[in-house]
Write an enzyme that holds these catalytic residues in place. Structure first.
Site, mmCIF file in Angstrom:
data_model
loop_
_atom_site.group_PDB
_atom_site.id
_atom_site.type_symbol
_atom_site.label_atom_id
_atom_site.label_comp_id
_atom_site.label_asym_id
_atom_site.label_seq_id
_atom_site.Cartn_x
_atom_site.Cartn_y
_atom_site.Cartn_z
ATOM 1 N N CYS A 404 12.189 -1.850 -37.700
ATOM 2 C CA CYS A 404 10.959 -1.789 -36.914
ATOM 3 C C CYS A 404 10.893 -2.848 -35.816
ATOM 4 C CB CYS A 404 9.760 -1.924 -37.836
ATOM 5 S SG CYS A 404 9.764 -0.691 -39.157
ATOM 6 N N HIS A 539 4.034 -2.861 -33.445
ATOM 7 C CA HIS A 539 4.742 -1.835 -34.198
ATOM 8 C C HIS A 539 3.711 -1.048 -35.000
ATOM 9 C CE1 HIS A 539 7.017 0.221 -37.176
ATOM 10 N NE2 HIS A 539 6.762 -0.643 -38.139
ATOM 11 N N ASN A 569 4.539 6.401 -38.288
ATOM 12 C CA ASN A 569 5.361 5.213 -38.058
ATOM 13 C C ASN A 569 6.789 5.656 -37.768
ATOM 14 O OD1 ASN A 569 7.116 3.035 -38.427
ATOM 15 N ND2 ASN A 569 6.038 2.203 -40.187
#
Length: 621
Positions: A404, A539, A569
């Site tokens: 990430c 993020h 995500n």
């Protein structure tokens, strides 16, 4: 098994949520298998006595809640057959007696079975409907027929079943006798299970559960009885268990022969902080060649998976949850999956970016791919993309695994490479999680697919850089380093998220990054660099979690931009996807300075402070 399919009603279905399919090539010993079985079946499945006790206490508000527990009990009773074996009714005279790859159950009679079964049925009939009385009664009839047919104690089933020879070694061992067997007994096909439809998402999931459970006993259940093996006659039909595949048989052979290797023992290591902090990279000061963002393009997944789709696909090992509860927990209303391949998704974004930047294959000096879900090692995705884009040679094409934090890692490497080659660098951030989740609910709630590509070129002499500050980190306590694992053999090699540890690393790194940015001098009118940030694009891990952690670190929610509600995500791709969507949706209408912090698996983190001109963003839907 396909990670997801679209059925004839146009609805997304996750087959692995209904057909337990453990990869036994990754299971090392009985203890590991027992742990997996307990996690997937035992921890949520109540016994018949517990179901009756819950009813007596008034725990069940409606039929659906009791129906769900009866189905969980039936899954639990079939836990080994569902995951390890195909059950084949066979005439006793035709059962081989000496083969070491055929198994039959040794069963213990269930005391008071008839009375408890009757009490469970009566309890169901006393409850009001949850949503649809007729549908709930119909599903219950199927599930209850399976539940009521069980004559044995389910908790006494051994992990590794005895062979036929071991069963017959003691004539008093008890096993199943079917009475008669009709090979044309009605079973549901794979497509019938996928295509089943209910207006209420939770009932659709239960309908599929009932169909899978029905297929586990394809015979007249009213004639089933437990008998001593010594009483079996040649024309009796019994149930023979055949290993589902060679990996199951190899596992059984390993554990019964004692050839399993002992698990390695590792002492816990206390993490030691760095001798001195790592300074933030000041791009203006530290580099001679200043970077310019020439293009940003994205590729969203083409298949929408809503929270209602998750509930419609509730797996046997999920706790009960509503679509609204998923939103409250994660901030996500839907996630996007791609029906194409991982490579195609990356190539789509890469082509759009180089077209927007108006650079050709002779101009690109390097290709960097940031991903943690690649389906290829040789050739790397970066070299594959280089070839597909028609680039005869680059200075470097390689994949970078920073999960990430992929974007800040990728931009940092691109800026360093730019110093030497002084020609555009293509940075591609791409993830495809939809085929790596299996039946793990936290992962299924959170992750989506997506790709983004940036062309980072050389800024004109004397011009300000678009990338102003960069920072990266990694590591921490081992619990945080291992907070997200893929492939995880304990979860059938699916990606697994350990929530508390993720929240711990995210909070630690977010606070550190904000402190560093606050400590940097302002570039325009603010006393601190943080004062000069127009928009924070973090993020997109979990909106609820990030807002909470940001507030604790002194950052108000109204300074943050999220698109996670609609895309989920997408790990390394999440920040550039969010920047694109902010431009597309009119949140960014003029050049802005963005603070983009990322953090995730491997306890990695990093941030970039960069200026985004909406004119360089290639808009897609």
């Amino acid at each position: 098994m396909q990670p997801f399919e679209t059925n004839r009603h146009g609805r997304i279905v996750f087959p692995s949520n209904f057909f337990p399919d453990i990869d036994f090539s990754t299971v090392t010993d009985v203890e590991q298998l027992d742990s997996v079985i307990r996690r997937d079946f035992d921890t949520k499945a109540p016994t018949a006595s517990e179901i009756l006790a819950r009813h007596t206490r008034g725990d069940y508000r409606n039929k659906v809640e009791l129906l769900r527990d009866v189905a969980l009990n039936a899954y639990w009773a079939n836990r080994f057959a569902l995951t390890m074996f195909d059950k084949r009714p066979t005439r006793w005279a035709d059962v081989p007696r000496t083969r070491d790859d055929l198994y039959m159950p040794v069963l213990t009679p269930w005391p008071d079975q008839e009375s408890k079964v009757a009490e469970v049925e009566a309890a169901f009939r006393q409850l009001p409907a949850g949503w649809d009385d007729a549908a709930e009664d119909c599903i219950f009839e199927t599930v209850f027929d399976v539940f009521a047919a069980r004559k044995h104690v389910a908790g006494a089933l051994p992990t590794v079943k005895p062979t036929v020879a071991q069963l017959t070694a003691d004539p008093k061992n008890m096993t199943l006798r079917l009475g008669s067997y009709d090979p044309n007994f009605r079973v549901y096909s794979y497509d019938e299970i996928l295509d089943c439809h209910e207006d209420v998402p939770a009932l659709e999931a239960l309908r599929r559960w009932s169909m899978v459970l029905h297929n586990q006993q394809p015979w007249d259940r009213k004639q089933v009885e437990l008998v001593e093996v010594g009483q079996l006659r040649d024309d009796d039909y019994v149930v023979v268990f055949h290993p589902r595949d060679r990996h199951v048989q190899r596992f059984i052979s390993r554990v019964t022969s004692g050839r399993t290797a002992p698990a390695p023992q590792r002492a816990a290591v206390e993490p030691v902080p760095p001798a001195t902090p790592y300074p933030t990279i000041d791009v203006r000061r530290d580099f001679a060649v200043q970077p310019r963002i020439e293009a940003l393009a994205v590729a969203h997944g083409d298949v929408v998976c809503t929270n209602e789709d998750l509930i419609r696909n509730s797996a046997y090992n999920w706790s009960a949850m509503t679509a609204d509860e998923v939103t409250a927990k994660t901030g996500i209303e839907q996630r996007r999956y791609t029906s194409g391949s991982f490579s195609e998704l990356a190539l789509q974004a890469a082509r759009a970016a180089v077209e927007k930047a108006q650079v050709g294959p002779a101009d690109i000096g390097a290709v960097l791919v940031c991903t943690c879900t690649s389906d290829r090692l040789i050739p790397s995705l970066a070299t594959y993309l280089s070839g597909e884009l028609g680039i005869a040679q680059t200075h470097a094409s390689f994949d970078l695994v920073a999960a990430c934090a992929g974007l800040p890692y990728g931009l940092a490497e691109a800026t360093r490479i730019l110093q030497q080659i002084r020609r555009p660098v293509l940075v591609v951030c791409v993830e495809k999680f939809s085929d790596k989740i299996g039946s793990v609910r936290p992962s299924r709630m959170i992750f989506g697919d997506g790709a983004a590509a940036l062309v980072v070129g050389v800024a004109p002499e004397g011009a300000e850089p678009d990338i102003e500050y960069l920072q990266t980190y990694a590591s921490g306590p081992t619990s945080e380093v291992n907070s997200i694992i893929w492939p995880n053999p304990d979860f059938d090699n699916a990606i697994t998220v350990y929530g508390p540890e993720v929240k711990s690393l995210a909070g630690r790194y977010l606070a550190q990054m904000l402190d560093e940015v606050r400590a940097l001098p302002g570039l325009d009118k603010g006393e601190s660099l943080l004062d000069d940030i127009d928009l924070v694009v973090p993020h997109q891990a979990n909106k609820t979690m990030i807002i909470d952690l940001a507030a604790k670190a002194g950052l108000a929610a109204d300074r943050l931009y999220f698109n996670i509600e609609k895309v989920g995500n997408a790990s390394s791709a999440s920040i550039p996807l969010a920047i694109h969507d902010a431009v597309r949706d009119g949140v960014i209408t003029e050049p802005v300075r963005i603070f983009a912090p990322g953090f995730g698996a491997g306890a990695v983190a990093g941030y970039s402070v960069m200026r985004i001109d909406p004119s360089v963003v290639a808009i897609s839907q």
